[in-house]
Scaffold this active site. Structure first.
Site, mmCIF file in Angstrom:
data_model
loop_
_atom_site.group_PDB
_atom_site.id
_atom_site.type_symbol
_atom_site.label_atom_id
_atom_site.label_comp_id
_atom_site.label_asym_id
_atom_site.label_seq_id
_atom_site.Cartn_x
_atom_site.Cartn_y
_atom_site.Cartn_z
ATOM 1 C CD GLU A 1 -2.252 1.245 2.973
ATOM 2 O OE1 GLU A 1 -1.603 0.770 3.934
ATOM 3 O OE2 GLU A 1 -3.389 1.739 3.106
ATOM 4 C CG ASN B 1 -4.762 3.989 0.313
ATOM 5 O OD1 ASN B 1 -4.023 3.432 -0.494
ATOM 6 N ND2 ASN B 1 -4.585 3.898 1.618
ATOM 7 C CE LYS C 1 -7.050 1.196 3.764
ATOM 8 N NZ LYS C 1 -5.797 1.650 4.414
ATOM 9 C CD GLU D 1 -5.447 4.716 5.574
ATOM 10 O OE1 GLU D 1 -5.975 4.415 4.500
ATOM 11 O OE2 GLU D 1 -4.993 3.854 6.360
ATOM 12 C CB CYS E 1 -3.918 -1.608 4.627
ATOM 13 S SG CYS E 1 -3.178 -1.665 6.284
ATOM 14 C CG ASN F 1 1.990 1.491 4.769
ATOM 15 O OD1 ASN F 1 3.160 1.836 4.882
ATOM 16 N ND2 ASN F 1 1.401 1.382 3.597
HETATM 17 N N1 CDT Z 1 -3.053 1.390 6.473
HETATM 18 C C1 CDT Z 1 -3.984 0.813 7.257
HETATM 19 O O1 CDT Z 1 -5.120 0.613 6.827
HETATM 20 N N2 CDT Z 1 -3.588 0.503 8.493
HETATM 21 C C2 CDT Z 1 -4.505 -0.013 9.453
HETATM 22 C C3 CDT Z 1 -4.137 0.482 10.807
HETATM 23 C C4 CDT Z 1 -5.278 0.422 11.696
HETATM 24 S S1 CDT Z 1 -5.036 1.295 13.151
HETATM 25 C C5 CDT Z 1 -5.778 2.793 12.838
HETATM 26 C C6 CDT Z 1 -4.582 -1.529 9.503
HETATM 27 O O2 CDT Z 1 -5.692 -2.053 9.579
HETATM 28 O O3 CDT Z 1 -3.562 -2.201 9.488
#
Ligand code: CDT
Length: 311
Positions: A47, A110, A127, A146, A172, A197
């Protein structure tokens, strides 16, 4: 006749804010070259693979924000990656921040694209499950904005015929939601590609932190098994701008078993030769959707958004 697809999960280590697109693209090209040597036909990048994970910072200046977005793809900076891949006959999946004009306005998503071996962009995913918050929360060690910088995706979860199979993408946080996989499962998906990420610390729920690795594997393995599909999960891991992030990229078979797993937290390619027919026995027995699903009994899933407890 069996159908095999050799796929590479091209994990990235940290990308710092000071790193230029050109430097990052050189790293992607090096991973693509590793994929070529490993016999990959498809290489999956994470991502937001062209920049640091910028939603960790509160920004107000739109020009500063838009620095992290791509207005065209391929761009001058990414063209060498497209060119290398086309020349090697390798396709790829790439996540990036997309700035586009649609419906007469500027929109930011995204996004992940799927590029076929001849260089054509054959699928695009934006996304849908955007985690985090939209407002300024400076008390956090780092933020997750985000919801401020992106709109939720408007393309659904497309599954396309590519690479000799049925390929879908998600990004993600989508991987934690069973709806993501099932909507693709209902299109017969055979391989789901996803980059992530994932900070190893979740400020609103620090008690989850120690389970980060487990929750990642749990989500990917359940999604794979319950839909009879391969799942390729690819991290941008390591300590990026001081924020430790989950690595643990993995390739999961339709059985739900992990068949390849990245041992490092840096730039690294893991590969597996995937039998695209391996999901068939799941799709025709335990998870024969046409035979066993009872959609009339699932109405709440689309009719209701948040949980409402019985009186
Ligand atoms: N990038 C991304 O979607 N990261 C989220 C972090 C969640 S915590 C706010 C994840 O689900 O891994």
């Amino acid at each position: 006749m069996s159908r095999f697809l050799t796929v590479g999960a091209a994990q990235l280590g940290p990308i710092e804010r000071r790193h230029s697109r050109r430097e990052v693209v050189e790293r992607l090209r090096a991973l693509l070259e590793q994929g070529r040597r490993a016999g990959c036909e498809l290489v999956v990048f994470p991502e937001l693979a062209l920049t640091t994970f910028f939603p960790r910072w509160w920004m107000e200046d739109q020009a500063e924000i838009d620095f992290f977005f791509e207005r065209e793809m391929p761009s001058a900076d990414t063209a060498p990656l497209f060119e290398d891949a086309r020349r090697a006959g390798i396709g790829f999946c790439l996540g990036y921040a997309e700035l586009t004009r649609e419906d007469g306005r500027t929109r930011r998503f995204n996004t992940a694209i799927l590029v076929e071996r001849d260089g054509r962009i054959v699928s695009r995913y934006r996304k849908i499950h955007l985690p985090g918050h939209a407002g300024h929360e400076p008390a956090r060690a780092f933020q997750h904005l985000e919801k401020r910088y992106f709109e939720p995706g408007n393309l659904g979860f497309p599954v396309v015929r590519a690479f000799g199979g049925l390929i879908g993408m998600c990004i993600c946080n989508d991987r934690r939601w069973p709806e993501t996989y099932r909507v693709m499962g209902l299109q017969g998906v055979e391989m789901v590609l996803l980059g992530y990420n994932t900070p190893l610390h979740n400020p609103p729920a620090p008690d989850h932190d120690e389970h980060s690795w487990f929750h990642n594997a749990l989500s990917l393995q359940a999604g794979a098994y319950q839909n009879g599909t391969w799942v390729v999960g690819v991290a941008k891991g390591g300590i990026e701008e001081g924020v430790p992030s989950l690595a643990d990229s993995m390739i999961v078979a339709p059985s739900g078993k992990i068949v390849a797993r990245a041992p490092s937290v840096g730039d690294e390619l893991i590969a597996h030769r995937c039998d695209l027919d391996a999901g068939r026995s799941y799709k025709t027995t335990t998870f024969n959707f046409a035979l066993h699903r009872q959609p009339e009994q699932y109405r709440l899933i689309v009719d209701r958004k948040g949980a409402i407890e019985p009186p």
